[in-house]
Design a protein around this motif. Structure first.
Motif, short mmCIF file in Angstrom:
data_model
loop_
_atom_site.label_atom_id
_atom_site.label_comp_id
_atom_site.label_asym_id
_atom_site.label_seq_id
_atom_site.Cartn_x
_atom_site.Cartn_y
_atom_site.Cartn_z
N HIS A 119 -2.67 0.85 -5.11
CA HIS A 119 -3.14 1.11 -3.75
C HIS A 119 -2.10 0.60 -2.76
N PRO A 120 -1.09 1.36 -2.53
CA PRO A 120 -0.03 0.88 -1.64
C PRO A 120 -0.52 0.74 -0.21
N SER A 121 0.04 -0.24 0.48
CA SER A 121 -0.31 -0.42 1.89
C SER A 121 0.47 0.59 2.72
N GLU A 122 0.14 0.65 3.98
CA GLU A 122 0.86 1.58 4.86
C GLU A 122 2.33 1.17 4.93
N ARG A 123 2.55 -0.13 4.94
CA ARG A 123 3.93 -0.60 4.99
C ARG A 123 4.70 -0.19 3.75
#
Lengths: 177, 412
Positions: A119-123
């Motif tokens: 679940h990658p972050s927006e960053r």
């Protein structure tokens, strides 16, 4: 007379300190806690190399930085508990990420480091992923490209020091937010 | 580096940039777990266009995986390509050439071929979009092209939309203005360059072609058209086309009572003549296997034009030493292998009235040759009308005795 000597000593000390401050180059500036915090959070990347160099030369800074990374990481993989399955390329896997390695099919001396983030972050998706690696008394930062479809990768020559750290089964690897 | 083509030729692909030419040196598939990557000179240095190339490969937004298969590639290029999408046309060409093992590494030698390209691809419409700085790219390309041997064929593919910005004076490169992506294949060596996978339209077309028995049993297939449902295929037989059964045609000896038997030859001394018999449906079209037959007269290598409406089957026979018969639509380039039944070759009726060639081969075609034929036809320019001469030129037929006949079906 004694008073004059003390004042003179103070004056000389002040002059020397000022002279040092004025003539010392930017990169020799002392690293303060705020610098470590910026590095952990991925700010002021232009100074990252210098700050990291200082961290690796100072035990206290090293310890402070490692503590900050441990507090602020996205996820972490401590040293591998067991030997890998027989491959010379270990796999690091947690609930949140997988770090694996594959040799290039035609150039076996080149190795892809493949980072999969559940679940990658927006960053992660915009700026990429910073990995901090602590191995014995060395700290290294590696910047992976932006995550697309949960996937990011880098290509290394097999004798690249950064790759060796990534492959070190005893290294502590932290994925930053 | 780079395999030599059939005639020893290598085909080098260069991407035109404002800094000069960048050669596509090598392309190979990677482990699917590894994302597509563009690297510089085979080193671990990754090009900034890697992410964009990855999208260009992936199915959906991209075109490479859809056209050439695979899911992950590594492309080695000779220099930096920093930004923009004008590399896309060159990369696409490189993939097409690489599939055939002809891709050169940028070291141009005598008798090689070179294609320089600039253009962005609209992957859904498959057309080539205008790009910037074409005059500068042409100038830079000529500065390098002037050093290549004269025997090298040198082409520069430019988007047609950029044509007005280009002044073709004293260019060492022959300019070709490309509007639609598939145009590029017409410049490749014939039967050497192909796409291993077809686009969707032709895939569905060939699906009916490839002898899928189930489809033949269930549907009435068009010639490389979408399979029709039984309902859709029922034809209304035009009144003028109602025929009585031709009693002059002997009863079938082929085991299929619906087929006329092979017409016996009058004398063994006479040269066998090709015969074309058209089977038309009666009453409710072709479903009920009731047929009337029409023998079509021939003049030299052309059969007389015949009515299309109501046609169910085409039966080709009469020649000795024929193992394979192929019918090719001269305009759509669709083709079908006839079904052999004793000494007759049976073709289903095409989906529309058509002008086609019947190719009778002495020897069977290998799987590789069939693929080569498919590739050749697929890569022909859409507007090209296939002629007898062009069929004879196809290298896969060399060494195989063939006879070619023309025929036309019309709605009279």
């Amino acid at each position: 007379m004694q008073g004059n000597k003390r004042k003179l000593a103070e004056a000389i000390f002040s002059v020397r300190t000022s002279y040092r401050e004025l003539t010392t180059a930017q990169n020799d500036a002392a690293i303060v806690f705020n610098d470590l915090l910026c590095l952990v959070n991925g700010f002021r990347e232009e100074n990252a190399e210098y700050i990291l160099q200082q961290i690796n030369q100072d035990v206290k800074l090293f310890s402070q930085y490692r503590d900050l990374v441990r507090q602020r990481h996205y996820d972490q993989s401590l040293s591998l508990a067991a030997a890998s399955s027989g491959s010379d390329l270990p796999v690091r896997q947690t609930d949140k990420f997988v770090l694996k390695f594959k040799r290039d099919r035609m150039v076996p001396s080149q190795i892809f480091a493949i980072l999969l983030i559940t679940h990658p972050s927006e960053r992660h998706s915009v700026s990429g992923v910073v990995i901090n690696i602590f191995s014995q008394d060395i700290c290294e930062r590696i910047h992976f490209p932006a995550v697309i479809d949960g996937h990011s990768q880098l290509l290394f020559e097999q004798d690249d020091p950064k790759l060796k750290l990534l492959l070190d089964a005893n290294a502590e690897i932290s994925i930053m937010r | 580096m780079g395999q030599k083509g059939i005639n020893g030729m290598k085909l080098h692909i260069f991407v035109a940039t404002t800094q000069g030419l960048v050669a596509v040196q090598k392309i190979y598939e990677q482990d699917p777990e590894i994302g597509s990557v563009v690297s510089i000179n085979g080193t671990a240095t990754i090009s900034p266009i890697t992410q964009a190339y990855k999208s260009f490969v992936n199915k959906g937004a991209g075109i490479i995986a859809a056209d050439f298969g695979g899911s992950s590639y590594r492309v080695n290029i000779s220099g930096q390509i920093d930004q923009g999408n004008s590399w896309q046309l060159g990369f696409y060409l490189a993939h097409a050439v690489n599939v055939q093992g002809l891709l050169g590494n940028g070291d141009v030698t005598n008798d090689d071929m070179v294609i320089v390209a600039t253009g962005e691809i609209n992957t859904s419409e498959r057309n080539v979009l205008a790009v910037e700085e074409v005059p500068l790219k042409l100038k830079k390309a000529n500065q390098i092209a002037c050093h290549w041997p004269q025997s090298v064929k040198k082409l520069f593919f430019i988007p047609a939309e950029n044509k007005l910005s280009v002044v073709n004076e004293n260019s060492f490169l022959e300019l070709k203005f490309i509007r639609v992506l598939d145009e590029v294949f017409s410049y490749f060596p014939i039967a050497d360059i192909s796409k291993p996978k077809m686009n969707k339209a032709k895939y569905y077309a060939l699906l009916g072609l490839m002898g899928v028995a189930t489809l033949f049993a269930t549907y009435q297939l068009n010639w490389l058209g979408l399979p029709d449902s039984p309902k859709e295929f029922k034809q209304v037989l035009a009144p003028q086309f109602m025929r009585q059964a031709d009693s002059s045609i002997p009863k079938s000896t082929t085991g299929n009572p619906m087929l006329p038997s092979v017409i016996p030859q009058k004398s063994s001394a006479e040269k066998p003549l090709a015969q074309l018999t058209l089977a038309y449906g009666i009453d409710r079209g072709c479903d009920n296997n009731k047929r009337t037959y029409l023998k079509v007269a021939a003049s030299l290598s052309r059969f007389d034009t015949a009515e299309y409406s109501g046609l169910c089957e085409i039966i080709f026979s009469g020649l000795a030493n024929v193992s394979t018969v192929i019918a090719i639509n001269r305009h759509s380039h669709r083709y079908i292998f006839a079904t052999k039944s004793n000494q007759q070759f049976i073709l289903p009726a095409p989906s529309v009235a058509a002008e086609y060639l019947i190719i009778a081969l002495e020897k069977d075609l290998s799987d590789a040759s069939k693929q080569q034929l498919r590739s050749y036809l697929f890569n022909l320019p859409a507007q090209m009308v296939i002629s007898t001469e062009s069929i004879k030129e196809i290298s896969l037929f060399k060494g195989n005795q063939l006879q070619i006949y023309k025929h036309q079906l019309k709605n009279i």
